[in-house]
Write a protein that holds these residues in place. Structure first.
Motif, PDB file in Angstrom:
ATOM      1  N   LEU A 130      52.477 -46.454  -9.151  1.00  0.00           N
ATOM      2  CA  LEU A 130      52.452 -46.847 -10.557  1.00  0.00           C
ATOM      3  C   LEU A 130      53.851 -46.939 -11.141  1.00  0.00           C
ATOM      4  N   SER A 131      54.636 -45.974 -10.749  1.00  0.00           N
ATOM      5  CA  SER A 131      56.020 -45.991 -11.190  1.00  0.00           C
ATOM      6  C   SER A 131      56.786 -45.215 -10.144  1.00  0.00           C
ATOM      7  N   LYS A 132      58.042 -44.989 -10.407  1.00  0.00           N
ATOM      8  CA  LYS A 132      58.813 -44.204  -9.448  1.00  0.00           C
ATOM      9  C   LYS A 132      58.223 -42.818  -9.285  1.00  0.00           C
ATOM     10  N   LYS A 133      57.557 -42.350 -10.334  1.00  0.00           N
ATOM     11  CA  LYS A 133      57.077 -40.980 -10.329  1.00  0.00           C
ATOM     12  C   LYS A 133      55.579 -40.842 -10.101  1.00  0.00           C
ATOM     13  N   ALA A 134      54.855 -41.884 -10.344  1.00  0.00           N
ATOM     14  CA  ALA A 134      53.395 -41.744 -10.301  1.00  0.00           C
ATOM     15  C   ALA A 134      52.787 -42.620  -9.216  1.00  0.00           C
ATOM     16  N   LYS A 135      51.841 -42.038  -8.539  1.00  0.00           N
ATOM     17  CA  LYS A 135      51.185 -42.730  -7.438  1.00  0.00           C
ATOM     18  C   LYS A 135      49.687 -42.511  -7.583  1.00  0.00           C
ATOM     19  N   PHE A 136      48.958 -43.498  -7.185  1.00  0.00           N
ATOM     20  CA  PHE A 136      47.512 -43.389  -7.339  1.00  0.00           C
ATOM     21  C   PHE A 136      46.835 -43.922  -6.079  1.00  0.00           C
ATOM     22  N   THR A 137      45.888 -43.191  -5.582  1.00  0.00           N
ATOM     23  CA  THR A 137      45.125 -43.678  -4.426  1.00  0.00           C
ATOM     24  C   THR A 137      43.662 -43.701  -4.790  1.00  0.00           C
ATOM     25  N   PHE A 138      43.037 -44.772  -4.435  1.00  0.00           N
ATOM     26  CA  PHE A 138      41.624 -44.916  -4.760  1.00  0.00           C
ATOM     27  C   PHE A 138      40.854 -45.215  -3.477  1.00  0.00           C
ATOM     28  N   ASN A 139      39.824 -44.448  -3.250  1.00  0.00           N
ATOM     29  CA  ASN A 139      38.976 -44.641  -2.074  1.00  0.00           C
ATOM     30  C   ASN A 139      37.581 -44.973  -2.525  1.00  0.00           C
ATOM     31  N   ASP A 157      42.953 -40.040  -6.300  1.00  0.00           N
ATOM     32  CA  ASP A 157      43.907 -38.966  -6.513  1.00  0.00           C
ATOM     33  C   ASP A 157      45.164 -39.522  -7.126  1.00  0.00           C
ATOM     34  N   PHE A 158      45.671 -38.729  -7.971  1.00  0.00           N
ATOM     35  CA  PHE A 158      46.809 -39.137  -8.769  1.00  0.00           C
ATOM     36  C   PHE A 158      47.938 -38.149  -8.506  1.00  0.00           C
ATOM     37  N   THR A 159      49.068 -38.664  -8.095  1.00  0.00           N
ATOM     38  CA  THR A 159      50.188 -37.777  -7.811  1.00  0.00           C
ATOM     39  C   THR A 159      51.322 -38.111  -8.774  1.00  0.00           C
ATOM     40  N   TYR A 160      51.836 -37.075  -9.369  1.00  0.00           N
ATOM     41  CA  TYR A 160      52.933 -37.301 -10.303  1.00  0.00           C
ATOM     42  C   TYR A 160      54.103 -36.402  -9.933  1.00  0.00           C
ATOM     43  N   THR A 161      55.218 -37.025  -9.790  1.00  0.00           N
ATOM     44  CA  THR A 161      56.402 -36.265  -9.439  1.00  0.00           C
ATOM     45  C   THR A 161      57.056 -35.780 -10.730  1.00  0.00           C
ATOM     46  N   ILE A 162      56.852 -34.515 -10.990  1.00  0.00           N
ATOM     47  CA  ILE A 162      57.334 -33.955 -12.262  1.00  0.00           C
ATOM     48  C   ILE A 162      58.853 -33.828 -12.229  1.00  0.00           C
ATOM     49  N   LEU A 163      59.337 -33.274 -11.156  1.00  0.00           N
ATOM     50  CA  LEU A 163      60.776 -33.156 -10.920  1.00  0.00           C
ATOM     51  C   LEU A 163      60.975 -33.577  -9.479  1.00  0.00           C
ATOM     52  N   PRO A 164      62.164 -33.902  -9.078  1.00  0.00           N
ATOM     53  CA  PRO A 164      62.326 -34.258  -7.658  1.00  0.00           C
ATOM     54  C   PRO A 164      61.820 -33.116  -6.784  1.00  0.00           C
ATOM     55  N   GLY A 165      60.912 -33.419  -5.899  1.00  0.00           N
ATOM     56  CA  GLY A 165      60.357 -32.400  -5.001  1.00  0.00           C
ATOM     57  C   GLY A 165      59.133 -31.713  -5.534  1.00  0.00           C
ATOM     58  N   LEU A 166      58.906 -31.783  -6.824  1.00  0.00           N
ATOM     59  CA  LEU A 166      57.754 -31.107  -7.419  1.00  0.00           C
ATOM     60  C   LEU A 166      56.685 -32.142  -7.765  1.00  0.00           C
ATOM     61  N   ASP A 167      55.612 -32.088  -7.013  1.00  0.00           N
ATOM     62  CA  ASP A 167      54.526 -33.049  -7.209  1.00  0.00           C
ATOM     63  C   ASP A 167      53.292 -32.358  -7.736  1.00  0.00           C
ATOM     64  N   LEU A 193      33.757 -32.919  -6.883  1.00  0.00           N
ATOM     65  CA  LEU A 193      34.862 -32.100  -6.413  1.00  0.00           C
ATOM     66  C   LEU A 193      36.092 -32.378  -7.255  1.00  0.00           C
ATOM     67  N   SER A 194      36.774 -31.328  -7.609  1.00  0.00           N
ATOM     68  CA  SER A 194      38.054 -31.510  -8.284  1.00  0.00           C
ATOM     69  C   SER A 194      39.078 -30.618  -7.608  1.00  0.00           C
ATOM     70  N   GLU A 195      40.172 -31.203  -7.228  1.00  0.00           N
ATOM     71  CA  GLU A 195      41.245 -30.410  -6.612  1.00  0.00           C
ATOM     72  C   GLU A 195      42.533 -30.699  -7.352  1.00  0.00           C
TER      73      GLU A 195
END
Lengths: 1087, 515
Positions: free
Chosen positions: A366-375, A485-495, A537-539
């Protein structure tokens, strides 16, 4: 589009080259350094200019560069980028080096990934290369013999049946001893059933507790992680894979026809006549009159043409598999879409399995910091199951034809009751009853029953074929798994990653029995089942990865919650006006709700149940210079299965690794031959709460084992026929236990990984020991408590084992390659303690006994030892003269089994019972050889199991053993003709099921699968504008060897229903289904 | 801004699953025993469940009683099917200690005892095994005293009925009078037969005193089928008779005869007609109801002849329970025969079958016929048995004979004790044929009569049937000497199921002698 873009680009570049005369053309070819294959799609840039070209399918390229350009940069996903100085070269051929070498391979672990070189637990990875060419319909079957410590047992050969999968033996005693299956991070309640082999990228198995502990509660029986294929940032790729073939039985039971059986009886009678010690056989002693009648039907009426009933059940099943996929994407969006159709016909008629599935996976940056995967993975399965067990065909007598013809119809029409039978109607045994029979016997004499009317075969049951054709069991399963699932890189290395998924299955079934199906005068009946499972399920996890100089670490913390709702509905209708209209609306009557003798709801009902699990987890992965590795994790789980105060369980783990080959003092001097040497050690705790197999059996008892529930138990009061009155009664099956809590397994694992001689040989070795405490088990209760079993939480069990996996690249020539990989696993379990009990004895369905004794393997068969058969009455009298006695029934019968007076007290009683076998193999193994020569390739897998035993339940039934040669050859006949002195006369003497006579060796080895393939040459396929095409032929079970003394036809077959639902009872087989032998032809095309 | 959005999303994700909500679940389809039994209606529903629990043991009861008597036999001597083999073993007094029919009967009987014990515990009914006294303790359920005693009385009747069968079949069994845990069970050994009888007596005495005393005609028709004070008295009389306490039996029987309002039906067939269930002669029956309710009987299909198609009953028969040839002969000229024994087929293919429980079924194992447990005719004949040889006793026998189309007995036609006892035992044999009375009767005659013994009768039975039946078993057929040798007083008791002995790893449970 992209292709066109590329062409445009190339033409533009060419145009430019015309404009700027000072340019030159460089050509060449790019290959993969490891494999020598041409690489297509390699990006080539002159200096760092924009644009550039890509290589063609044969790896060649042509690029026009300015004369001032100094270098070409070759880049390709998964390969190290190379920069070549142009100088005055006009041809530049290069070989790119793959960056995904074995060492840097990424392994999927729970809630994340790890470099293989950093793994400290016992994790086996199986990469899907030709897995989907296996001639089996399911992924778990394809894994048989491929991974050390993962045993896959095809307990049933029915189409689509679940095999029994066990990781490292048995650590748990309840229904949930199957490993947890996690597909792309989502636990799959239905295991591997719905996984399309073609979609699988890799399979990872977390075998030791330390690796599985991150799955806490559900990791106790191991975890199988499936990673499905994803799209790559490249042009769209299309793949089509199609295979088709046939499945047939490897062997069937050696049954005698009525004629053969009668001949045998006459032959035996002739022998017996020579024996002066027995009185002259009377008519019925040679052969019963009804058997004569049966013989006359087969020989006189049917001209000797009996029916092979096994062949009436079996056919050549059609297997067909079509898989298509499209993948591709850009830097921002990647996609993988696949569609599959699979048809798996069983070997038995009315055994059908059709699966349609779609899988879509979209990764969006989505952006440099946000990623989204859809299954998104919907699937549909249409199933039909045969309504009759194969064993019912096996034991049926050959003298009855399937359908009446003119002759038999005319014959049975003579009796008034069957005057309405026409040619083409199903034959039933009773049609031939109550009639006089005349005909020649095998010895040439004429038998005439005269005034005596005979029933050749007196049974209430219709023929298995007629039941099978008039009773159909159909089911449809609809399943949708959706996850995002949605991944957001809050700080470099911290997802931060949040995964939410829904899993919904809806199954409907119709079980319809036509009028008179199994018995005359039976009304037609339809049973409609619906089951809805919704799993949410929520993780939510936070991951922090950081490398500071030589220290690198990854921290993980997370919270998860899962809630499953299960709804089971059933309606039963009776008396439909037509057998062909199965709509419930036309039924005359809907059956009222009730509960059967086993507490299973019957007729019409709806049930709702829920399961909940909530967890938190933390983990730290640490490595120092990639040499010293340390992992630790901790998980807490709360489960709805247990009463308040007992709901939570905690599961820590720690593991360490030492990559010795990275140490300078080892590297020096060994680097020429030692590629990798890593030592691993781990300790972890995993839990188990899975009490229910999810079936409606026992109603909801498995979901709330801590409390006793009441079930409907109505009764009729009032004058005349009375009125049904609602009643309630407690379970007659199992008692609850409010103190029930988590079962926990503590496991040590030590292992090493070794790679030598430039990856020529890779060895992975693991040794483990585990102890499971507070075993959750369905313990037998004294029946006078009112129930035969209760939930309990006692005892502990030890498993120790060794696993070895070896891969050897025997030959690595350009045109000829040969790799052998093998694995062998040994597991031994023993009971450490059983609470206050010294042992437990459990009865199987035929009163055979299973013994759980402290200090011994979990299950041992228990019964009388035998020493051949009693040869004669004199033999018995001699034994009795020595004082041998018994109050048990049928102990002293000539031709019957001779029980051993084990304790020597001259009294054969239940104290003489002892251990007579156990179901555990000494070791299981698998060896796969893969060879390729130019365009041809061959791979074959041998797989086996050595040393376990089984209890064969077939001989409990005289109907089953009477015609089976295995129970009649060399049998005892008389004192003069004692056969081999070991085979009892089938109908006499002590109950075989209580003796070692039915304990048989379950060892086997088999040529499980073989694949021969041919890949069309590139030049050839390019003309057809395809990038690769391959044809293959594969076969399953082309050779199968079972142990001597085994009297069935499938040593893997096991019963796992009824009493065998409990893990305290295992190793019982009855009416095993034939082993399938499959041949497939397949084609695999990529565009 | 973006950061805030993300954290909002995180918080939302976390709050989606609040920990305890997920795992604090309760059964949605069933009620827990912990919360049930909280008012009169719930206890009554549980008691209905205990009546339902009478059905399951009945499925096997005929195998351990009638089949082991001279009334019926395993009728397929040529069969080696395991079902028939198991039945033959019972028929010939050589059941294995692992016999499944015996175990199933045992389990199902104790299951219902468990069920009843829960009800009695919730009603605060306490049995004191040392004094044999029953008392009431304080309870919290809002229930009237009348209801409490009525419901408890019915429950105690059911418990006594089960124990009476168990003690006669197995001897001293496990005395379970409260709900016990599996762990407690392991510390319990068998009780003496006397202790079991003590409980039965206490239950029946208390039950007959606590339940409403209404004449048959006064009973609310909706309550027909429930245990009554009269049924308890009748069963108590039978227990006394079994223990040869004849005078106590007579007291109970006299009370029933004088005051109960129960009476004989005019025709024998009418007693068992499905159009006339719970008639004035049925003092207690295990009730079945057809119609796809899960309450139908299996006996029509179990007893109809094997391979008869739909000729006798829809769904064919299994032919498990065959009348003996001697019973067939004994009922010649007796009107009751038409109700008892059916014939399928003709000539040498003709098969006899037990007809008493056969009515038309729409679906398999779903017959309407109730199974009588205590009939008024039984009360009359027990009275004759208790009183012994005298005119009054002969009068009681004569009450049931007219509808059989048989002449009355007189002191002249029954000249002496032996003739009287022979006539009485024969009357009972036919009157209650296939009602699971015969085997218990034979055992009881050992003590209530002087000239009839069970062992001799069974030996005669084997001799009578030997040439037509037992000799035709598949080789090796049993010899008559073997059959006689197996007919021992010890074998009149069944073995305690081997599973019980094997399952208790803490106590040694003694097996009955002879097994």
């Amino acid at each position: 589009m992209k292709k066109i873009n590329c062409l445009l680009l190339v033409s533009m570049l060419m145009l430019i080259s015309f404009v700027h005369a000072q340019s030159k053309v460089i050509t060449g070819k790019v290959i993969n350094k490891q494999t020598g294959e041409a690489l297509q799609g390699v990006n080539i840039l002159a200096d760092k200019a924009k644009g550039g070209v890509v290589t063609n399918a044969d790896g060649t390229y042509s690029i026009t560069v300015k004369s001032v350009s100094k270098s070409l940069i070759f880049s390709f996903v998964g390969f190290a980028t190379q920069t070549i100085i142009i100088e005055d070269k006009k041809v530049i051929d290069i070989a790119l080096v793959s960056t995904t070498t074995a060492m840097d391979e990424v392994v999927v672990i729970g809630y994340g990934t790890q470099k293989k070189s950093s793994v400290t637990g016992a994790v086996s990875k199986y990469q899907n290369e030709r897995l989907d060419e296996s001639p089996v319909s399911r992924l778990d079957q394809a894994l048989q013999g491929k991974i050390a410590g993962v045993s896959v047992q095809n307990v049933s050969s029915e189409a689509g049946a679940d095999p029994k999968v066990r990781v490292r033996g048995i650590s748990s005693l309840n229904a949930g001893a199957s490993p947890l299956v996690v597909i792309d991070g989502q636990p799959a309640a239905d295991g591997l059933q719905f996984v399309n082999m073609a979609d699988v990228q890799s399979v990872e198995v977390l075998k030791d507790a330390a690796s599985a502990a991150i799955y806490g509660s559900r990791g106790a029986s191991g975890v199988i992680l499936i990673t499905t294929k994803s799209g790559k940032a490249e042009r769209p790729k299309y793949g089509i894979k199609f295979s088709t073939g046939a499945k047939t039985q490897y062997e069937t039971y050696p049954m005698m026809s009525t004629t053969e059986y009668t001949n045998m009886l006459y032959y035996e009678a002739a022998l017996k006549a020579q024996d002066p010690s027995i009185p002259v056989p009377t008519g019925t002693a040679v052969i019963a009159n009804n058997e004569r009648a049966a013989y006359i039907i087969e020989n006189t009426i049917l001209n000797g043409h009996g029916t092979d009933w096994q062949q009436e059940a079996l056919r050549n099943g059609l297997v067909r598999n079509l898989q298509m996929n499209i993948s591709g994407g850009s830097k921002q969006v990647k996609y993988y879409l696949s569609g599959g159709y699979q048809k798996d016909q069983g070997m038995m008629y009315h055994s059908e399995y059709d699966k349609y599935s779609i899988r879509g996976k979209i990764d969006v940056q989505l952006s440099k910091k946000a990623k989204f995967t859809f299954n998104f993975n919907p699937s549909y399965i249409k199933r039909e199951r045969p309504s009759v067990n194969f064993i019912d065909f096996v034991r049926f007598q050959s003298f009855l034809p399937v359908y009446h013809d003119n002759v038999t119809a005319a014959f049975v029409n003579q009796s008034a009751q069957w005057a309405g039978i026409h040619p083409g109607d199903f034959v039933q045994a009773r049609h031939f009853n109550g009639r006089a029979y005349t005909g020649l016997m095998p010895d040439g004499t004429l038998y005439n029953s005269g005034a005596t009317l005979l029933d050749p075969f007196n049974t209430a049951n219709n023929t298995p074929k007629s039941i099978m054709e008039t009773h159909t069991i159909n089911a449809n399963d609809y399943r949708v798994v959706t996850s995002g699932d949605f991944t957001y890189t809050i700080l470099p290395g911290l997802d931060f990653k949040s995964l939410a998924s829904t899993y919904i299955t809806y199954s409907t079934g119709i079980d319809f029995t036509k009028r008179n199906s199994s018995k005359d005068g039976e009304v037609n009946k339809g049973i409609y089942n619906q089951r809805l499972v919704i799993d949410l399920l929520s993780e939510n996890t936070l991951t922090y990865a950081k490398t500071i100089k030589d220290h690198s670490f990854t921290l993980l913390a997370g919270l998860t919650g899962e809630k499953t709702s299960i709804k089971d509905d059933q309606q039963t209708g009776l008396d439909y006006p037509s057998d062909n209209i199965t709509a419930l609306a036309t039924a005359l009557q809907v059956v009222a709700p009730s509960v059967d003798a086993n507490g299973v709801p019957q007729g019409t009902y709806n049930l709702k149940n829920q399961i909940g699990l909530t967890s938190w987890l933390t983990r730290v992965l640490y490595s120092y210079r990639n040499k010293y590795l340390f992992n630790a994790s901790f998980r807490g789980d709360g489960s709805s299965y247990f009463a308040p105060g007992h709901k939570w369980g905690y599961f820590p783990s720690v593991s360490v690794g030492w990559v010795a080959s990275e140490e300078k003092f080892i590297k020096n001097g060994t680097s020429s031959w030692l590629n990798n040497l890593k030592f691993r050690g781990s300790y972890g705790v995993v839990g188990n709460n899975r009490l229910s197999d999810g079936s409606t059996t026992n109603n909801g008892v498995g979901y709330f084992p801590y409390t006793d529930l009441l079930y409907a138990a109505n009764y009729s009061f009032g004058a005349g026929t009375g009125t049904s009155t609602a009643g309630q009664a407690p379970s007659t099956v199992i008692l609850g236990n409010e103190d029930l809590t988590w079962e926990r397994t503590f496991q040590y694992n030590f292992g090493f990984d070794l790679t030598i001689l430039k990856n020529l040989l890779t060895v992975s070795f693991d040794a483990y020991q585990s102890k499971t405490e507070k075993l959750l088990l369905r313990q037998s209760a004294l029946a006078f408590t009112g129930v035969p079993s209760y939930w309990n939480n006692i005892g502990s069990l030890k498993n120790t084992g060794l696993e070895l996996e070896v891969t050897s690249n025997n030959i690595r020539k350009k045109n000829f390659k040969w790799t052998t990989s093998g694995n062998i696993a040994h597991n031994k379990n023993s009971i450490i303690e059983l609470g206050l009990e010294k042992y437990l004895l459990n009865q199987g369905e035929r009163t055979e006994l299973y013994y759980n004794n402290v200090g011994d393997p979990l299950i041992q068969f228990f019964g009388f030892k035998t020493d051949g058969v009693w040869l004669s009455q004199a033999d018995i009298d001699a034994a009795k003269a020595k004082g041998l006695t018994s109050t048990l029934s049928n102990v002293f019968v000539p031709g019957g089994l001779k029980l051993v007076d084990l304790n020597g007290d001259l009294k054969i009683d239940n104290n003489d019972r002892t251990v007579i076998g156990n179901p555990y193999p000494d070791f299981t193994w698998g060896v796969t050889n893969t060879l390729s020569y130019k365009a041809f390739d061959l791979s074959f897998t041998f797989q086996g199991s050595q040393g376990g035993q089984l209890v064969n339940g077939d001989p409990n039934y005289n109907e089953t053993k009477r015609y089976n040669r295995n129970y009649n050859t060399n049998r005892w006949l008389s004192p003069m003709f004692p056969g081999d002195g070991k085979t009892p006369y089938s109908t006499v003497g002590f109950n075989w099921m209580l003796t070692d006579y039915v304990v048989e060796d379950a060892s086997y080895y088999a040529l499980r699968e073989m694949v021969v393939g041919y890949t069309l040459p590139k030049k050839f396929v390019e003309k057809a504008h395809i990038s690769s095409a391959r044809f293959y032929f594969s076969g399953q079970n082309m050779y199968f060897h079972s142990a001597k003394g085994y009297r069935g036809i499938n040593p893997e077959g096991r019963f796992n229903t009824g009493p065998y639902n409990s893990s305290l009872l295992d190793g019982y087989q009855r009416g095993s289904f034939p082993m399938p032998k499959t041949y497939l032809f397949g084609i695999d095309i990529n565009l | 801004m973006k950061q805030i959005k993300i954290f909002t999303a995180v918080l939302f994700g976390l709050s989606f699953f609040s920990c305890n909500k997920i795992i604090d679940l309760a059964p949605q389809s069933n009620i827990s025993t912990v919360t049930y039994y909280s008012n009169t209606d719930e206890v009554r529903a549980a008691l209905t469940g205990a009546y339902n629990g009478l059905q399951k043991p009945m499925n096997n009861e005929w195998q351990v009683t009638e089949l082991r008597s001279d009334n019926s036999k395993q009728g397929s001597p040529g069969s080696t099917a395991s079902t028939n083999r198991d039945l033959s073993d019972l028929d010939m007094f050589i059941p294995s200690t692992s016999h499944q029919g015996i175990y199933t009967y045992w389990l199902n009987t104790y299951s219902n005892i468990h069920n009843v014990n829960i009800i009695l515990e919730k009603l605060g009914v306490v049995y004191n095994p040392s004094t044999g006294g029953i008392s009431l303790s304080a309870i919290t359920i809002p229930i009237t005293d009348v209801d409490r005693k009525q419901l408890a009385g019915e429950a105690m009747f059911i418990r006594a009925y089960h124990y009476f069968n168990l003690v006669r079949l197995f001897g001293g069994v496990f005395l379970v009078h409260t709900p016990i845990t599996p762990d407690e069970a392991k510390t319990m050994n068998r009780s003496s037969a006397a202790d079991i009888y003590k409980l039965i007596e206490a239950d029946l005495k208390t039950a007959s005193g606590w339940m409403n005393v209404l004449k048959f005609s006064q009973i609310n028709t909706n309550d027909l089928g429930r245990a009554t004070s009269w049924a308890a008295k009748g069963l108590l009389a039978k227990m006394y008779l079994t223990l040869n306490r004849k005078s106590e039996a007579i007291t109970q029987l006299q009370d029933v005869i004088n005051n109960s309002g129960y009476s004989l039906q005019g025709s024998y067939a009418n007693v068992f007609s499905i159009g006339n269930e719970m008639n004035s002669e049925i003092m207690f029956a295990v009730r079945y109801k057809a119609g796809g309710l899960g309450l139908g009987g299996i006996f029509a299909n179990n007893f109809a002849p094997l391979g008869s198609g739909a000729a006798v009953v829809n769904g064919d028969g299994l032919g498990l329970n065959y009348p003996t040839a001697e019973l067939d002969t004994a009922t010649n000229g007796d009107n009751r025969k038409a109700t008892l024994i059916g014939v399928y087929g003709t000539g040498t293919a003709a098969k006899l079958y037990v007809k008493k429980y056969i009515s038309a079924v729409a679906i398999l194992n779903d017959a309407e016929n109730d199974w009588p447990v205590l009939r008024y005719a039984d009360i009359l004949l027990m009275m004759a048995e208790a009183q012994g040889y005298n005119q009054s006793s002969i009068d009681y026998i004569n009450m049931v004979r007219p509808r059989a189309g048989l002449p009355n007995y007189t002191l002249a036609t029954l000249p002496g004790v032996a003739a009287f006892e022979q006539a009485l035992q024969n009357e009972r044999r036919i009157e209650f044929a296939f009602e699971n009375q015969r085997f218990f009767d034979l055992l009881r005659f050992n003590v209530t009569m002087t000239t009839v013994t069970s062992i001799q009768r069974m030996k005669d039975h084997f001799a009578n049937e030997y040439y037509s039946h037992y000799r035709t078993y598949v080789a090796p057929a049993p010899t008559l000497a073997e059959l006689w040798a197996q007919t021992t007083p010890e074998h009149m008791l069944l073995p305690i199921p081997q599973r019980e002995i094997d399952t208790n790893t803490q106590l040694q449970i003694t097996q009955n002698p002879g097994y």
